[in-house]
Motif scaffolding. Structure first.
Motif, PDB file in Angstrom:
ATOM      1  N   ASN A 248       0.844  -1.194   0.000  1.00  0.00           N
ATOM      2  CA  ASN A 248       0.000   0.000   0.000  1.00  0.00           C
ATOM      3  C   ASN A 248       0.879   1.244   0.000  1.00  0.00           C
ATOM      4  OD1 ASN A 248      -2.361   1.510   0.106  1.00  0.00           O
ATOM      5  ND2 ASN A 248      -2.352   1.566   2.348  1.00  0.00           N
ATOM      6  N   PRO A 249       1.620   1.467  -1.104  1.00  0.00           N
ATOM      7  CA  PRO A 249       2.557   2.594  -1.105  1.00  0.00           C
ATOM      8  C   PRO A 249       1.841   3.934  -1.175  1.00  0.00           C
ATOM      9  CG  PRO A 249       2.448   1.617  -3.280  1.00  0.00           C
ATOM     10  CD  PRO A 249       1.622   0.745  -2.380  1.00  0.00           C
ATOM     11  N   ALA A 250       2.481   4.958  -0.625  1.00  0.00           N
ATOM     12  CA  ALA A 250       1.996   6.328  -0.825  1.00  0.00           C
ATOM     13  C   ALA A 250       2.189   6.677  -2.295  1.00  0.00           C
ATOM     14  CB  ALA A 250       2.784   7.287   0.057  1.00  0.00           C
ATOM     15  N   ILE A 251       1.153   7.252  -2.908  1.00  0.00           N
ATOM     16  CA  ILE A 251       1.239   7.666  -4.305  1.00  0.00           C
ATOM     17  C   ILE A 251       1.454   9.179  -4.327  1.00  0.00           C
ATOM     18  CG2 ILE A 251       0.000   7.855  -6.494  1.00  0.00           C
ATOM     19  CD1 ILE A 251      -1.497   5.282  -5.758  1.00  0.00           C
ATOM     20  N   ILE A 252       2.581   9.592  -4.911  1.00  0.00           N
ATOM     21  CA  ILE A 252       2.936  11.006  -4.964  1.00  0.00           C
ATOM     22  C   ILE A 252       2.851  11.471  -6.417  1.00  0.00           C
ATOM     23  CG2 ILE A 252       4.674  12.744  -4.386  1.00  0.00           C
ATOM     24  CD1 ILE A 252       3.614  11.074  -1.973  1.00  0.00           C
ATOM     25  N   ALA A 253       2.044  12.490  -6.671  1.00  0.00           N
ATOM     26  CA  ALA A 253       1.938  13.067  -8.017  1.00  0.00           C
ATOM     27  C   ALA A 253       2.944  14.211  -8.124  1.00  0.00           C
ATOM     28  CB  ALA A 253       0.524  13.578  -8.263  1.00  0.00           C
ATOM     29  N   VAL A 254       3.843  14.094  -9.096  1.00  0.00           N
ATOM     30  CA  VAL A 254       4.924  15.084  -9.258  1.00  0.00           C
ATOM     31  C   VAL A 254       4.601  15.907 -10.505  1.00  0.00           C
ATOM     32  CG1 VAL A 254       7.408  15.422  -9.225  1.00  0.00           C
ATOM     33  CG2 VAL A 254       6.450  13.291  -8.342  1.00  0.00           C
ATOM     34  N   VAL A 255       4.321  17.191 -10.293  1.00  0.00           N
ATOM     35  CA  VAL A 255       3.670  18.003 -11.325  1.00  0.00           C
ATOM     36  C   VAL A 255       4.566  19.155 -11.782  1.00  0.00           C
ATOM     37  CG1 VAL A 255       1.565  19.252 -11.933  1.00  0.00           C
ATOM     38  CG2 VAL A 255       1.494  17.494 -10.133  1.00  0.00           C
ATOM     39  N   PRO A 256       5.015  19.139 -13.050  1.00  0.00           N
ATOM     40  CA  PRO A 256       5.725  20.307 -13.576  1.00  0.00           C
ATOM     41  C   PRO A 256       4.738  21.477 -13.656  1.00  0.00           C
ATOM     42  CG  PRO A 256       5.272  18.740 -15.343  1.00  0.00           C
ATOM     43  CD  PRO A 256       4.812  18.094 -14.072  1.00  0.00           C
ATOM     44  N   SER A 257       5.103  22.606 -13.074  1.00  0.00           N
ATOM     45  CA  SER A 257       4.096  23.651 -12.818  1.00  0.00           C
ATOM     46  C   SER A 257       4.548  25.036 -13.281  1.00  0.00           C
ATOM     47  CB  SER A 257       3.779  23.700 -11.318  1.00  0.00           C
ATOM     48  OG  SER A 257       3.282  22.451 -10.864  1.00  0.00           O
ATOM     49  N   GLY A 258       3.594  25.773 -13.859  1.00  0.00           N
ATOM     50  CA  GLY A 258       3.840  27.153 -14.279  1.00  0.00           C
ATOM     51  C   GLY A 258       2.730  28.058 -13.798  1.00  0.00           C
ATOM     52  N   ASN A 259       1.563  27.944 -14.459  1.00  0.00           N
ATOM     53  CA  ASN A 259       0.397  28.724 -14.041  1.00  0.00           C
ATOM     54  C   ASN A 259      -0.410  28.002 -12.960  1.00  0.00           C
ATOM     55  OD1 ASN A 259      -0.792  31.234 -14.411  1.00  0.00           O
ATOM     56  ND2 ASN A 259      -2.264  30.516 -15.924  1.00  0.00           N
ATOM     57  N   GLY A 261      -2.454  25.538 -13.054  1.00  0.00           N
ATOM     58  CA  GLY A 261      -3.754  24.958 -13.349  1.00  0.00           C
ATOM     59  C   GLY A 261      -3.721  23.441 -13.268  1.00  0.00           C
ATOM     60  N   ASN A 262      -2.646  22.831 -13.771  1.00  0.00           N
ATOM     61  CA  ASN A 262      -2.547  21.379 -13.775  1.00  0.00           C
ATOM     62  C   ASN A 262      -2.555  20.838 -12.349  1.00  0.00           C
ATOM     63  OD1 ASN A 262      -2.245  18.775 -14.735  1.00  0.00           O
ATOM     64  ND2 ASN A 262      -0.271  19.117 -15.701  1.00  0.00           N
ATOM     65  N   LEU A 263      -1.774  21.447 -11.475  1.00  0.00           N
ATOM     66  CA  LEU A 263      -1.732  20.968 -10.097  1.00  0.00           C
ATOM     67  C   LEU A 263      -3.075  21.197  -9.396  1.00  0.00           C
ATOM     68  CD1 LEU A 263       1.331  21.144  -7.803  1.00  0.00           C
ATOM     69  CD2 LEU A 263      -0.959  21.225  -6.860  1.00  0.00           C
ATOM     70  N   THR A 277      -1.510  10.511  -2.146  1.00  0.00           N
ATOM     71  CA  THR A 277      -1.104  10.901  -0.795  1.00  0.00           C
ATOM     72  C   THR A 277      -0.619  12.333  -0.748  1.00  0.00           C
ATOM     73  OG1 THR A 277      -0.432   8.617  -0.402  1.00  0.00           O
ATOM     74  CG2 THR A 277       0.400  10.268   1.145  1.00  0.00           C
ATOM     75  N   GLY A 278       0.084  12.765  -1.791  1.00  0.00           N
ATOM     76  CA  GLY A 278       0.629  14.117  -1.796  1.00  0.00           C
ATOM     77  C   GLY A 278       1.085  14.536  -3.173  1.00  0.00           C
ATOM     78  N   PHE A 279       1.524  15.787  -3.252  1.00  0.00           N
ATOM     79  CA  PHE A 279       1.931  16.382  -4.520  1.00  0.00           C
ATOM     80  C   PHE A 279       3.300  17.024  -4.373  1.00  0.00           C
ATOM     81  CE2 PHE A 279      -2.645  16.339  -4.464  1.00  0.00           C
ATOM     82  CZ  PHE A 279      -3.014  16.009  -5.760  1.00  0.00           C
ATOM     83  N   VAL A 280       4.040  17.047  -5.475  1.00  0.00           N
ATOM     84  CA  VAL A 280       5.260  17.850  -5.549  1.00  0.00           C
ATOM     85  C   VAL A 280       5.015  18.945  -6.578  1.00  0.00           C
ATOM     86  CG1 VAL A 280       7.738  17.911  -5.982  1.00  0.00           C
ATOM     87  CG2 VAL A 280       6.689  15.842  -5.026  1.00  0.00           C
ATOM     88  N   ALA A 281       5.092  20.202  -6.139  1.00  0.00           N
ATOM     89  CA  ALA A 281       5.008  21.351  -7.038  1.00  0.00           C
ATOM     90  C   ALA A 281       6.418  21.601  -7.558  1.00  0.00           C
ATOM     91  CB  ALA A 281       4.478  22.567  -6.299  1.00  0.00           C
ATOM     92  N   ALA A 282       6.676  21.223  -8.814  1.00  0.00           N
ATOM     93  CA  ALA A 282       8.021  21.303  -9.393  1.00  0.00           C
ATOM     94  C   ALA A 282       8.050  22.403 -10.444  1.00  0.00           C
ATOM     95  CB  ALA A 282       8.402  19.956 -10.009  1.00  0.00           C
TER      96      ALA A 282
END
Length: 471
Positions: A248-259, A261-263, A277-282
């Motif tokens: 049951n791993p933590a699922i981390i969404a890693v999101v290349p971000s500018g404006n 909207g995607n995140l 589980t969480g997000f990375v604002a990259a």
């Protein structure tokens, strides 16, 4: 569903109003749903996981209830998505979410095609054209142009920063005709976005034209982008135990971000029950939001040109939505924040290829580097205070999310969003890897088309005069 305004909670609007207005002209605020209904657990836990279109339908239903009948919504989704998102494992704990399988080879196709069909649906009984204004830092314009081209009753003007997007992106933007045209603005993306936002709050202009937006300021762009977060997290939830032997791993969404909207779309999916589980604002060197997360102070700044040009945004619009949905402390618990420079982007493209054999574009590379650095000691250094998280230096910024221990314990998998096909940035990919990415046929065709872009000043009066004379 009731929609309110990020700047005035007394505002109440339906979906049609939010979509056709784009933003609230009276306040300059952005529309946001008053609630995010969770999908039934029985649907989320289906084995095998639901298809992308099934997820799109179930997620969209509550937001259009009472305005678009179920059968019409089904038709909109079927027509919008003859393609899907693809989840590609590149190592035992890393999945690339390929979002470039639409007609313009960028993630914006998911939002733009749904939005175009919804706008056309709502505009079908109107006598006057609806004029769409859209600022783009790269891929939005071509996705919107493609989605709206020759759609009856809709007229589109795309603004892009002259000389600050890739040659292939410019070809995609500037070769439309008919009801879609492009303006190349002598300035930055932030200048383009300011022109569009000023037009929306110009009472004189709005008396003359029915205006709407196709940027991520429009809620009908954000909602459909949430579909692929739900879809990918369910796919990964089912297959991760087999790929990496974690139950049951933590699922981390890693999101290349500018404006951002995607995140923000990812946050909608999270609120609706996606097992994230969480997000990375990259971000690239335009790290306004990572600085805010680290310091608590939100400071916009002029954008800086980078290799990941679609993320060159110094004043992200969707900060308003994120800060309306969550307090700063809630954001800090949910997000890790990270930025890198052009040197880091090139090394990420190179290292991703060397380590995994996967060729990634400059935007996805920013996200891949965030994930790779974080899981190979970056988060543990931050937790142990061996790294200061200095906002002026590339890397993780000074914030430890609630899920940090999962990274340290090697009990996490990452979904890295790949937002554009690497062929759109061929020169950068070749510089990093020595390999030319293959070009999809649909991109190759564009290269032979004539360009029609119109030069435009970044001064609002010139833009307004052009609109009055040409729309």
């Amino acid at each position: 569903m009731i929609y309110t305004d990020t700047r005035d909670k007394k505002v109440k609007a339906d979906f049609k109003t939010a979509v056709l207005n784009g933003m609230n002209a009276a306040t300059g605020g952005l529309y946001i749903p008053t609630s995010f209904p969770k999908l039934d657990a029985s649907f989320i836990n289906k084995t095998p996981e639901p298809s992308f279109r099934e997820i799109a339908y179930e997620m969209a239903k509550p937001y259009v209830a009472g305005e678009i009948p179920d059968q019409d919504l089904q038709s909109i989704i079927q027509d919008a998505y003859p393609f899907t998102a693809q989840v590609v494992p590149i190592d035992p704990v890393t999945y690339v979410l390929e979002l470039f399988h639409g007609p313009t080879c960028a993630f914006k196709d998911f939002g733009a095609r749904f939005m175009a069909r919804v706008m056309s649906y709502f505009n079908r009984n109107e006598n006057d054209e609806l004029h769409i204004l859209v600022a783009t830092s790269g891929d939005t314009g071509s996705a919107v142009g493609s989605a709206f081209h020759n759609v009856p009753g809709l007229d589109v003007t795309i603004l892009y920063p002259d000389g600050k997007i890739s040659p292939l992106q410019e070809k995609q933007l500037s070769t439309f005709d008919g009801n879609v045209r492009a303006l190349k603005v002598k300035g930055t993306f932030d200048d383009c976005q300011k022109l569009v936002k000023t037009a929306f709050t110009d009472a004189d202009l709005r008396k003359k034209f029915r205006l709407s937006s196709a940027n991520s300021i429009n809620i009908s762009r954000l909602l459909p982008q949430s579909f692929y977060y739900m879809y990918s997290s369910l796919v990964v939830q089912h297959r991760a135990p087999h790929d990496c032997k974690l139950d049951n791993p933590a699922i981390i969404a890693v999101v290349p971000s500018g404006n951002f909207g995607n995140l923000t779309s990812g946050l909608i999916a999270y609120e609706m029950g996606a097992p994230i589980t969480g997000f990375v604002a990259a971000t690239n060197a335009n790290h306004t939001v990572p600085d805010w997360i680290a310091t608590g102070e939100y400071k916009t700044r002029p954008s800086i040109p980078t290799l990941s040009n679609a993320m060159d945004v110094g004043a992200p619009s969707n900060y308003e939505r994120i800060s309306t949905m969550y307090t700063l402390e809630q954001v800090r618990a949910l997000f890790a924040s990270y930025w890198t420079d052009d040197e880091g982007t090139l090394s990420a493209i190179r290292e991703c290829y060397t380590k995994t054999g996967y060729i990634i574009d400059p935007h996805g590379a920013v996200a891949w580097k965030a994930w790779d650095d974080m899981r190979h000691g970056g988060m543990e250094k931050l937790m142990g205070r061996l790294s200061s998280g200095d906002i002026n230096k590339p890397g993780l910024t000074a914030n430890i999310p609630s899920w940090a221990e999962q990274i340290a314990a090697k009990n996490a998998v990452g979904i890295v969003l790949e937002t554009a096909h690497p062929a759109k940035f061929g020169a950068t990919v070749v510089k990093a890897t020595g390999r030319e990415p293959s070009i999809p046929d649909r991109l190759e065709k564009v290269m032979g088309l004539p360009e029609h872009a119109i030069p435009m000043s970044k001064e609002y009066d010139s833009f307004k005069e052009w609109l009055i004379q040409n729309l």
